[in-house]
Design a protein around this motif. Structure first.
Motif, PDB file in Angstrom:
ATOM      1  N   CYS A  85       0.824  -1.212   0.000  1.00 58.09           N
ATOM      2  CA  CYS A  85       0.000   0.000   0.000  1.00 58.09           C
ATOM      3  C   CYS A  85       0.856   1.260   0.000  1.00 58.09           C
ATOM      4  CB  CYS A  85      -0.936  -0.007   1.210  1.00 58.09           C
ATOM      5  SG  CYS A  85      -2.278  -1.213   1.115  1.00 58.09           S
ATOM      6  N   ALA A  86       1.938   1.240   0.774  1.00 55.11           N
ATOM      7  CA  ALA A  86       2.825   2.400   0.808  1.00 55.11           C
ATOM      8  C   ALA A  86       3.498   2.603  -0.545  1.00 55.11           C
ATOM      9  CB  ALA A  86       3.863   2.221   1.910  1.00 55.11           C
ATOM     10  N   GLU A  87       3.939   1.509  -1.148  1.00 57.32           N
ATOM     11  CA  GLU A  87       4.645   1.594  -2.429  1.00 57.32           C
ATOM     12  C   GLU A  87       3.758   2.128  -3.537  1.00 57.32           C
ATOM     13  OE1 GLU A  87       7.007  -1.367  -5.569  1.00 57.32           O
ATOM     14  OE2 GLU A  87       6.386  -2.102  -3.590  1.00 57.32           O
ATOM     15  N   TYR A  88       2.471   1.727  -3.532  1.00 62.21           N
ATOM     16  CA  TYR A  88       1.570   2.117  -4.607  1.00 62.21           C
ATOM     17  C   TYR A  88       0.596   3.210  -4.193  1.00 62.21           C
ATOM     18  CZ  TYR A  88       3.374  -1.773  -7.338  1.00 62.21           C
ATOM     19  OH  TYR A  88       4.183  -2.631  -8.048  1.00 62.21           O
ATOM     20  N   ASP A  89       0.851   3.857  -3.074  1.00 62.87           N
ATOM     21  CA  ASP A  89       0.051   5.001  -2.615  1.00 62.87           C
ATOM     22  C   ASP A  89      -1.430   4.652  -2.481  1.00 62.87           C
ATOM     23  OD1 ASP A  89      -0.184   7.613  -1.713  1.00 62.87           O
ATOM     24  OD2 ASP A  89      -0.626   8.419  -3.709  1.00 62.87           O
ATOM     25  N   ILE A  90      -1.699   3.514  -1.833  1.00 69.06           N
ATOM     26  CA  ILE A  90      -3.067   3.067  -1.558  1.00 69.06           C
ATOM     27  C   ILE A  90      -3.396   3.420  -0.112  1.00 69.06           C
ATOM     28  CG2 ILE A  90      -4.588   1.058  -1.406  1.00 69.06           C
ATOM     29  CD1 ILE A  90      -2.686  -0.265  -3.501  1.00 69.06           C
ATOM     30  N   ASP A  91      -4.588   3.948   0.125  1.00 72.05           N
ATOM     31  CA  ASP A  91      -4.977   4.362   1.474  1.00 72.05           C
ATOM     32  C   ASP A  91      -4.845   3.208   2.462  1.00 72.05           C
ATOM     33  OD1 ASP A  91      -5.565   6.914   0.684  1.00 72.05           O
ATOM     34  OD2 ASP A  91      -7.718   6.579   0.496  1.00 72.05           O
ATOM     35  N   HIS A  92      -4.145   3.467   3.565  1.00 66.26           N
ATOM     36  CA  HIS A  92      -3.970   2.445   4.600  1.00 66.26           C
ATOM     37  C   HIS A  92      -3.499   3.124   5.884  1.00 66.26           C
ATOM     38  CE1 HIS A  92       0.199   3.068   3.436  1.00 66.26           C
ATOM     39  NE2 HIS A  92       0.578   2.397   4.534  1.00 66.26           N
ATOM     40  N   ALA A  93      -3.586   2.407   6.982  1.00 61.11           N
ATOM     41  CA  ALA A  93      -3.076   2.894   8.267  1.00 61.11           C
ATOM     42  C   ALA A  93      -2.853   1.697   9.183  1.00 61.11           C
ATOM     43  CB  ALA A  93      -4.056   3.864   8.917  1.00 61.11           C
ATOM     44  N   GLY A 157      -8.839  -1.036  -3.796  1.00 57.57           N
ATOM     45  CA  GLY A 157      -7.726  -0.340  -4.424  1.00 57.57           C
ATOM     46  C   GLY A 157      -6.528  -1.243  -4.623  1.00 57.57           C
ATOM     47  N   VAL A 158      -6.276  -2.124  -3.655  1.00 59.50           N
ATOM     48  CA  VAL A 158      -5.189  -3.094  -3.783  1.00 59.50           C
ATOM     49  C   VAL A 158      -5.452  -4.017  -4.967  1.00 59.50           C
ATOM     50  CG1 VAL A 158      -4.053  -5.067  -2.701  1.00 59.50           C
ATOM     51  CG2 VAL A 158      -4.553  -3.022  -1.346  1.00 59.50           C
ATOM     52  N   ALA A 159      -6.693  -4.513  -5.083  1.00 52.51           N
ATOM     53  CA  ALA A 159      -7.033  -5.425  -6.179  1.00 52.51           C
ATOM     54  C   ALA A 159      -6.845  -4.748  -7.532  1.00 52.51           C
ATOM     55  CB  ALA A 159      -8.470  -5.918  -6.016  1.00 52.51           C
ATOM     56  N   ARG A 160      -7.289  -3.506  -7.634  1.00 50.65           N
ATOM     57  CA  ARG A 160      -7.119  -2.785  -8.902  1.00 50.65           C
ATOM     58  C   ARG A 160      -5.639  -2.637  -9.251  1.00 50.65           C
ATOM     59  NH1 ARG A 160     -11.103   1.198  -6.908  1.00 50.65           N
ATOM     60  NH2 ARG A 160     -13.147   0.669  -7.760  1.00 50.65           N
ATOM     61  N   ARG A 161      -4.828  -2.336  -8.253  1.00 52.93           N
ATOM     62  CA  ARG A 161      -3.399  -2.136  -8.522  1.00 52.93           C
ATOM     63  C   ARG A 161      -2.740  -3.446  -8.899  1.00 52.93           C
ATOM     64  NH1 ARG A 161      -0.111  -0.694 -10.895  1.00 52.93           N
ATOM     65  NH2 ARG A 161       1.648   0.710 -10.493  1.00 52.93           N
TER      66      ARG A 161
END
Length: 404
Positions: A85-93, A157-161
């Motif tokens: 998520c960090a690498e592909y700028d996907i919302d996460h925390a 978002g992860v699935a799309r990426r």
């Protein structure tokens, strides 16, 4: 259908465009560049079912039996998912979460979770009743544990990426209706639209329909998907919950109980309640598909579950039809909540594999056939663990490909 050895459309044909299928495609093209992968997804976009209809939680792995695939893949997958998520700028925390005991009978199970967490290599902090307020001022309990590696993310978002990064051909609106497998030649799949797609190896990541796809392939899956609907409410006063709050689960069931989840959008979801679904995509009581319902009730394992766990099921059904009962379950953790604070939200359906004797398959289940790999049980924490699961399925698919 006639299959000619010179007519392959791809090397690996993946059925299912959820996060596991797309992670598998991603892993194959990373491990063996140049491998041609085609993904068939019956919906018009990715992640429309289990992937896109869950709490969005990156699970730590604390619940799962040490040494199991769930434990190994969830612990590894949680760290990898945060990195992805960090690498592909996907919302996460990375939020951490509380598991709270509200009755004395739950304390031994809470202590057992501490030990299990340590065996799985997960940092756990034990809390007394007064310390719970450090994390969640409105939550009440006798004791709790804080699990620091739990998080939240946008799994759609992860699935799309994954779909984009895999380089695979993704065909949406491609529902599989027939499979012709010939071990000496390959696999040909016909879609509802009449297209025929030919591959050397088939990977079945069909989720709610994985057992049916296995049977279409000619393999006996030895289990049946029994769908359970997870019902949610959203909290109209999200300020009552800072992060993630879970009850102590009953180890006899693969469900985690009604919990409180602040999502990546800032809203708070309450649930899920787990009740039998009347269709594999039965997101409400009004959705009934007679053929699918007959498939469930005709499976001996479904009746064995009902006989064995009817008391548990009765409680879940009561919360399904009674908002007051659902609110009471939430109030065990969050006394300040009222019925008026609960707003109905979208439901999900869990694809639970059940054996003939009524055993609820507890771990991930991956089986192989001639030129085929079947993912037959991948409920939560499959989204969390999707990257290592994808690598394992890819390893098996590439092994099958090498043998062709």
């Amino acid at each position: 259908m006639r299959v000619r050895s010179v007519a392959y459309d791809c090397d690996v044909l993946v059925v299912g465009g959820g996060i596991v299928g797309l992670s598998t495609a991603y892993a194959i093209t990373r491990a063996a560049p140049g491998t041609r992968v085609t993904v068939l997804e019956k919906e018009t976009g990715p992640a429309r079912h289990q992937t896109g209809r869950n709490s969005g939680v990156i699970h730590s792995g604390i619940y799962y039996r040490p040494g199991s695939l769930k434990a190994r893949y969830a612990v590894r997958g949680a760290a990898e998912m945060v990195k992805f998520c960090a690498e592909y700028d996907i919302d996460h925390a990375v939020t951490g979460k509380l598991i709270v005991a509200t009755e004395r009978a739950e304390l031994p199970r809470l202590h057992a979770l501490v030990q299990r967490g340590r065996e799985n290599g997960i940092p756990v902090r034990e809390l007394g009743a007064a310390q719970i307020a450090e994390y969640e001022p409105e939550v009440r309990g006798l004791a709790a544990i804080h699990v620091g590696t739990t998080g939240i993310c946008d799994f759609v978002g992860v699935a799309r990426r994954l779909a984009e990064a895999s380089g695979a051909e993704i065909r949406y609106g491609a529902e599989v209706v027939r499979v012709d497998r010939r071990p000496e030649l390959g696999v040909a799949v016909r879609t509802a639209g009449g297209d025929v797609v030919r591959g050397r190896v088939l990977v079945n990541c069909a989720g709610l329909y994985c057992d049916e796809v296995a049977r279409l392939t000619g393999d006996d899956p030895g289990m049946r998907i029994v769908p359970f609907r997870g019902e949610y409410y959203s909290l109209s006063r999200p300020e009552l919950v800072r992060g993630l709050v879970y009850p102590v689960p009953d180890p006899a069931f693969p469900f985690l109980g009604v919990h409180l989840t602040r999502g990546i959008d800032g809203g708070v979801h309450l649930g899920p309640n787990a009740v039998p679904a009347l269709a594999r995509e039965g997101y409400g009581w009004g959705t009934v598909r007679p053929r699918e319902l007959a498939s469930t009730v005709g499976w001996p394992g479904a009746w064995a579950i009902a006989r064995r766990h009817w008391r548990y099921g009765a409680g879940e059904l009561r919360r399904s039809v009674s908002k007051r009962a659902f609110t009471d379950a939430v109030r065990r953790l969050l006394p300040a909540v009222s019925e008026a604070d609960l707003v109905p939200a979208a439901a999900g359906v869990r694809a639970q594999a059940v054996l003939r004797d009524g055993t609820l398959v507890d771990d991930f289940l991956i089986r192989e056939g001639a030129r085929a790999v079947h993912v037959l049980n991948a409920p939560s924490p499959a989204a969390t663990a999707s990257l290592p699961i994808g690598r394992e399925v890819a390893r098996r698919a590439l092994g099958a490909l090498a043998r062709t």
